[in-house]
Write an enzyme that holds these catalytic residues in place. Structure first.
Site, PDB file in Angstrom:
ATOM      1  CG  ASP A   1       3.143   3.094   3.829  1.00  0.00           C
ATOM      2  OD1 ASP A   1       2.851   4.402   4.006  1.00  0.00           O
ATOM      3  OD2 ASP A   1       1.862   2.546   3.650  1.00  0.00           O
TER       4      ASP A   1
ATOM      5  CG  HIS B   1      -7.808  -0.253   7.613  1.00  0.00           C
ATOM      6  ND1 HIS B   1      -6.424  -0.298   7.885  1.00  0.00           N
ATOM      7  CD2 HIS B   1      -8.247   0.832   7.209  1.00  0.00           C
ATOM      8  CE1 HIS B   1      -5.795   0.640   7.394  1.00  0.00           C
ATOM      9  NE2 HIS B   1      -6.740   1.619   6.649  1.00  0.00           N
TER      10      HIS B   1
ATOM     11  CG  ASP C   1      -6.096  -4.083   8.648  1.00  0.00           C
ATOM     12  OD1 ASP C   1      -6.371  -4.227   7.635  1.00  0.00           O
ATOM     13  OD2 ASP C   1      -6.045  -2.728   9.349  1.00  0.00           O
TER      14      ASP C   1
END
Length: 442
Positions: free
Chosen positions: A310, A101, A104
């Site tokens: 995740d 992203h 990030d």
């Protein structure tokens, strides 16, 4: 360049008998399976946000892992240190792709998007400089249009036209970065594209605005030379109660409604599939039969927890069935991105490597076993035979759409009653999978 993981040597394939925790047991990059190497089939990618950013913070506690890489978080020095650490990490694992992203890779300036954009220019220049001469590339890029409070009601779905325009500006820069870095794809994850209650929601307006944003992004991306796929990453619930991209079927229907299906494909995440009440295999099949299977976020959830955990994929049965779908579909246009994070107590640099080794080996073994299921042929032959009534007679006419309702009814009246369909033999088929799965042949 400073070495960030000096105690870790490049990870090598040592085979299933190896007891070395810092080795691959099943992932042999150059091994050829069904005409392609493992490396080509799997195209592993590192998720920047989890591996280089996530410190173990959760809603109940502070971080447990140091992801500073020797610099102060929130600075451009830290952003560059993450680039250097990420490149070293990928090279030691033999991973050739990364995903990110925008927020990030640089700290977002909270007051001025122009400052953030200048930082993005600086860091993407740095990434290109540091990856020059390596085989490391960008699998896909995306924009974080869900974390900042301005996106409390979504980006394209926001009730604020000002926020919509801010999202458009962020996406524009994201597409420019994708082209600059040679990304194969650009992902939209509508983390807050949804609603909590219809009492304050104009659903039709919100869906139309999301489609408008996607259309503008597609048109601008193509105009600046982006030749890759646009991806939607379906996800149900969390954080919104009703998300517009609930699952693959919902997202595909949306794309077709607004004429976006020729440019967009699915980025299917395993953990999102199970949160939607589907199997990972189901979401891959839905995408494939609609010609929209693009890329995969490789992880898994915890069936005892109701949120997106995740975790690194370690369930070989699931990865086998997933790779079966991917192989049958002819592969991915994208790759397998480890949208996975270490568990909070697994907080060392070694744990970062253990997580990726586990995920890479799990998908490698899944690939081996999926290929064996296909080469064995019994399941494909059974499915073919199960639908054989459509190969001739009235069945063939149904498949060719050369029969009317009246003709079908007349056929049924002459027949008086049909025989029961032949057994689906689910247990038998699952036994075949188990037999191949536990066969010692690797």
């Amino acid at each position: 360049m400073k070495e960030f993981f000096p105690s870790i040597s490049p990870i090598k394939f040592e085979g299933s008998e190896s007891k070395n925790p810092l080795s691959f047991k099943y992932y042999d990059a150059k091994r050829v399976i069904m005409g392609k190497t493992m490396e080509e089939h799997l195209s592993f990618a590192m998720a920047w946000w989890h591996n280089l950013c996530a410190s173990g913070v959760d809603m109940f506690g502070q971080g447990t892992a140091d992801k500073g890489f020797g610099e102060n978080p929130g600075t451009m020095e830290h952003a560059k240190a993450k680039v250097d650490a990420g490149i070293e990490f990928m090279q030691k694992l033999g991973i050739k792709y990364y995903c990110f992203h925008d927020t990030d890779i640089v700290p977002e300036d909270q007051e001025d998007i122009n400052v953030t954009n200048a930082r993005l220019d600086e860091i993407t220049d740095y990434i290109l400089e540091k990856t020059k001469g390596t085989d490391i590339k960008c699998l896909w890029a995306t924009c974080n249009m869900f974390s900042n409070p301005r996106f409390m009601n979504g980006a394209g779905s926001s009730n604020s036209a000002d926020v919509f325009c801010f999202a458009a500006a962020q996406a524009k820069k994201g597409l420019e970065n994708a082209v600059k870095l040679g990304a194969k794809g650009f992902v939209f994850w509508g983390g807050r594209e949804g609603y909590e209650t219809l009492l304050n929601t104009d659903m039709k307006l919100e869906e139309e605005n999301i489609a408008t944003l996607f259309t503008m992004c597609r048109d601008y991306g193509r105009s600046i030379g982006f030749k890759g796929d646009f991806y939607i990453e379906p996800k149900p619930k969390e954080p919104m109660k009703h998300q517009y991209d609930f699952d693959a079927a919902t997202a595909i229907g949306f794309l077709r409604k607004y004429g976006l299906d020729k440019d967009f494909k699915m980025n299917i995440e395993a953990n999102h599939a199970t949160l939607a009440g589907h199997t990972f295999q189901h979401e891959l099949r839905v995408s494939a039969i609609n010609g929209m299977l693009g890329s995969v976020d490789a992880n898994q959830g915890d069936t005892l927890l109701g949120w997106d955990t995740d975790q690194f994929p370690t369930n070989v049965y699931d990865t086998t069935l997933a790779m079966y779908e991917i192989l049958k579909a002819g592969g991915l246009s994208g790759g397998l991105n480890f949208d996975s994070k270490n568990r909070r107590p697994s907080n060392t640099a070694e744990d970062m490597f253990y997580g990726f080794i586990a995920g890479m080996d799990t998908f490698a073994l899944g690939l081996i076993k999926a290929a064996q299921i296909i080469e064995d042929g019994r399941i494909d032959e059974f499915v073919k035979e199960r639908y054989s009534s459509y190969n001739s007679g009235i069945g063939e006419k149904i498949r060719n759409r050369s029969v009317t309702l009246v003709e079908c009814a007349e056929y049924a009246l002459k027949m008086k009653k049909p025989e029961l369909p032949e057994s689906g033999r689910q247990e038998y088929l699952e036994t075949i999978v188990n037999n191949i799965f536990f066969n010692s042949k690797l």
